[in-house]
Scaffold this active site. Structure first.
Site, PDB file in Angstrom:
ATOM      1  N   TYR A   1       0.853  -1.193   0.000  1.00 40.27           N
ATOM      2  CA  TYR A   1       0.000   0.000   0.000  1.00 40.27           C
ATOM      3  C   TYR A   1       0.886   1.239   0.000  1.00 40.27           C
ATOM      4  CZ  TYR A   1      -3.543   3.444   0.873  1.00 40.27           C
ATOM      5  OH  TYR A   1      -4.355   4.532   0.735  1.00 40.27           O
TER       6      TYR A   1
ATOM      7  N   GLN B   1     -10.696   0.600   1.536  1.00 39.90           N
ATOM      8  CA  GLN B   1     -11.131  -0.313   0.478  1.00 39.90           C
ATOM      9  C   GLN B   1      -9.957  -1.018  -0.194  1.00 39.90           C
ATOM     10  OE1 GLN B   1     -11.598   2.974   0.564  1.00 39.90           O
ATOM     11  NE2 GLN B   1     -11.475   3.959  -1.440  1.00 39.90           N
TER      12      GLN B   1
ATOM     13  N   SER C   1       5.488   9.231  12.399  1.00 39.54           N
ATOM     14  CA  SER C   1       6.927   9.154  12.197  1.00 39.54           C
ATOM     15  C   SER C   1       7.667   9.956  13.266  1.00 39.54           C
ATOM     16  CB  SER C   1       7.274   9.684  10.806  1.00 39.54           C
ATOM     17  OG  SER C   1       8.588   9.347  10.467  1.00 39.54           O
TER      18      SER C   1
ATOM     19  N   GLN D   1      11.923  15.463   9.682  1.00 37.62           N
ATOM     20  CA  GLN D   1      10.987  14.468  10.188  1.00 37.62           C
ATOM     21  C   GLN D   1       9.628  15.076  10.497  1.00 37.62           C
ATOM     22  OE1 GLN D   1      12.323  11.506   9.990  1.00 37.62           O
ATOM     23  NE2 GLN D   1      10.317  10.625  10.329  1.00 37.62           N
TER      24      GLN D   1
ATOM     25  N   HIS E   1       6.561  15.238   7.901  1.00 43.07           N
ATOM     26  CA  HIS E   1       5.746  14.075   7.538  1.00 43.07           C
ATOM     27  C   HIS E   1       4.281  14.290   7.893  1.00 43.07           C
ATOM     28  CE1 HIS E   1       8.320  11.022   5.857  1.00 43.07           C
ATOM     29  NE2 HIS E   1       9.225  11.209   6.790  1.00 43.07           N
TER      30      HIS E   1
ATOM     31  N   GLU F   1      12.052   5.550  16.068  1.00 44.87           N
ATOM     32  CA  GLU F   1      12.072   5.014  14.697  1.00 44.87           C
ATOM     33  C   GLU F   1      13.429   5.296  14.056  1.00 44.87           C
ATOM     34  OE1 GLU F   1       9.636   5.629  10.473  1.00 44.87           O
ATOM     35  OE2 GLU F   1       9.456   7.112  12.079  1.00 44.87           O
ATOM     36  N   HIS F   2      13.863   6.549  14.113  1.00 42.14           N
ATOM     37  CA  HIS F   2      15.171   6.964  13.603  1.00 42.14           C
ATOM     38  C   HIS F   2      15.994   7.527  14.757  1.00 42.14           C
ATOM     39  CE1 HIS F   2      12.234   7.675  10.260  1.00 42.14           C
ATOM     40  NE2 HIS F   2      13.138   6.998   9.565  1.00 42.14           N
TER      41      HIS F   2
ATOM     42  N   ASP G   1      16.130   7.335   4.138  1.00 43.35           N
ATOM     43  CA  ASP G   1      14.784   7.409   3.572  1.00 43.35           C
ATOM     44  C   ASP G   1      14.775   7.137   2.075  1.00 43.35           C
ATOM     45  OD1 ASP G   1      13.230   7.793   5.765  1.00 43.35           O
ATOM     46  OD2 ASP G   1      12.816   9.911   5.423  1.00 43.35           O
TER      47      ASP G   1
ATOM     48  N   HIS H   1       1.900 -39.236  22.555  1.00 46.73           N
ATOM     49  CA  HIS H   1       3.208 -38.728  22.137  1.00 46.73           C
ATOM     50  C   HIS H   1       4.298 -39.723  22.517  1.00 46.73           C
ATOM     51  CE1 HIS H   1       1.173 -34.913  21.544  1.00 46.73           C
ATOM     52  NE2 HIS H   1       2.292 -34.346  21.108  1.00 46.73           N
TER      53      HIS H   1
END
Length: 430
Positions: free
Chosen positions: A124, A186, A233, A255, A258, A322-323, A356, A415
């Site tokens: 996506y 969707q 982010s 950053q 975003h 994240e970074h 990035d 077993h």
């Protein structure tokens, strides 16, 4: 932005806290749309494309003619940049190929592991004002290296039913099989369940808004894997008295553009650096076209003065960014103590933008503190690992008694018997 001067450990809880991701208000809407797509396929997809994207779609799939048109609209300069980024991403991820080794764990017992690609994956890619064609490369290239048989992509069209041409060019370079002009909930539903036009996939990748994220989390409970949960982010920069305030301000601002819910954290051992960065952020902010978004994001951001680099890295590990940018002179020493981060950038020239786009590492990373438990997307994200084992007669003799004893003590007689009948048979052959 909020400033903390030598915060106590009790204040760390407040510093590392993110905004709460509450999908409860969205979930009813998301579940209704997902069910509609599951039951009515393309008809539902087209209906929600009219509702949310304000576009009437005749064909959902991008045609060969649209690919050709996109190729003519993208500058040679951008094509060259996309190709260089693609080459570096390919080079980095190729080295992640797993080669399982056969191990004799006991005499006559051989075990090994094999990496198997996921047959069908769905990507996506958000559209809008920031069409993330770079994410196409980050997801499709490792999928191809892994050997996924079908890689499909969904991305929302504009009101002229067009896809951003750079997305199409990047998809062609990366080897995407099919692209569909569908966005939002969707799109997630279509890839998760399959429709008359869009094939069902086994795992979903890619960023999106809160509706897309909520949809991914819901289909995950219905048997479709996702790359990872995600939030806004974020970046954390650790700086000292020798750090370059201009570079740090630029990294923080990169950053925050975003989205208004993004977050930038500065942790520094130098009060002079903190003040200089604050001044530089104000100066650079005025030149940014996304100034309004950045200003809102800066409201979530924090500048923190700590006593020493050990405290700085401990606070960063508690935040699990994240970074993480180690814009310090002793980054070689500090990096040894990093345990929670999505991707780490070392030294004053390693800007987060490099990762990035074109250094080769993957930019699809855990956010919202998930770096304490999740990795960023890598080659393994597109594979499953299956274990194999072979026992010979010698293997039965080696471990048979242990298997029987353990099964009996777990009160699992069947077993135990599965091993016992083999052991008895071997005794009879002797």
């Amino acid at each position: 932005m909020k400033k903390y001067i030598y915060p106590t450990e009790e204040e760390w809880t407040e510093i590392v806290e993110r905004s709460h991701l509450d999908f409860s208000k969205l979930n009813e809407t998301v579940s209704k749309i997902l069910l509609d797509v599951k039951l009515h396929g393309d008809t539902a997809v087209r209906k929600y494309s009219r509702t949310f994207d304000h576009v009437e779609l005749k064909s959902l799939r991008v045609s060969a003619e649209e690919f050709q048109e996109a190729d003519s609209l993208v500058s040679s300069d951008l094509k060259g940049a996309i190709q260089q980024a693609s080459d570096n991403i390919l080079r980095f991820h190729e080295k992640q190929v797993f080669n399982g080794e056969k191990i004799e764990t006991a005499r006559g017992v051989v075990c090994w592991q094999k990496s198997i690609p996921i047959d069908r994956v769905g990507l996506y890619i958000p559209g809008g004002t920031a069409p993330l064609f770079s994410t196409v490369l980050m997801l499709a290239i490792p999928a191809r290296i892994a050997g996924c048989k079908k890689v499909i992509l969904c991305t929302p069209p504009d009101r002229e039913r067009k896809i951003n041409p750079a997305i199409l060019v990047a998809a062609k370079v990366a080897g995407v099989d099919e692209i569909y002009k569908v966005g939002g909930i969707q799109a997630i539903g279509a890839m998760a369940y399959g429709t008359e036009s869009i094939p069902q996939v086994y795992k979903l990748f890619g960023p999106g808004n809160q509706y897309v994220m909520a949809a991914k989390l819901q289909v995950q409970t219905q048997g479709v894997a996702i790359d990872m949960p995600a939030g806004p982010s974020e970046v954390c920069v650790i700086a000292d008295e020798k750090s370059n305030p201009m570079y740090i301000a630029a990294d923080l601002l990169s950053q925050t553009e975003h989205g208004s819910d993004s977050q930038a954290i500065l942790i520094t051992t130098s009060e002079a650096t903190l003040m200089a960065v604050e001044e530089e952020v104000g100066r650079q902010l005025n030149a940014l076209p996304r100034k309004e978004t950045v200003e809102k994001s800066l409201g979530n951001s924090k500048f923190i003065l700590v006593h020493d680099w050990r405290e700085a890295i401990a606070l960063s590990n508690a935040y699990a960014p994240e970074h993480l940018i180690l814009a310090v002179s002793n980054y070689d020493e500090m990096v040894q103590h990093v345990i929670n981060a999505g991707s780490v950038f070392l030294g004053e020239y390693s800007c987060e933008s490099a990762g990035d786009y074109a250094s080769g590492t993957n930019h699809t990373l855990p956010t919202h503190g998930y770096a304490i438990a999740y990795s960023g997307v890598n080659l393994d994200s597109f594979c499953r690992k299956i274990t194999f084992q072979h026992l010979s007669k010698e293997g039965i003799r080696s471990i048979g008694r242990s298997v029987v004893v353990m099964a009996e003590n777990e009160h699992l007689e069947a077993h135990a018997n599965a091993m016992r009948v083999r052991m008895n048979n071997l005794k009879n052959d002797e």
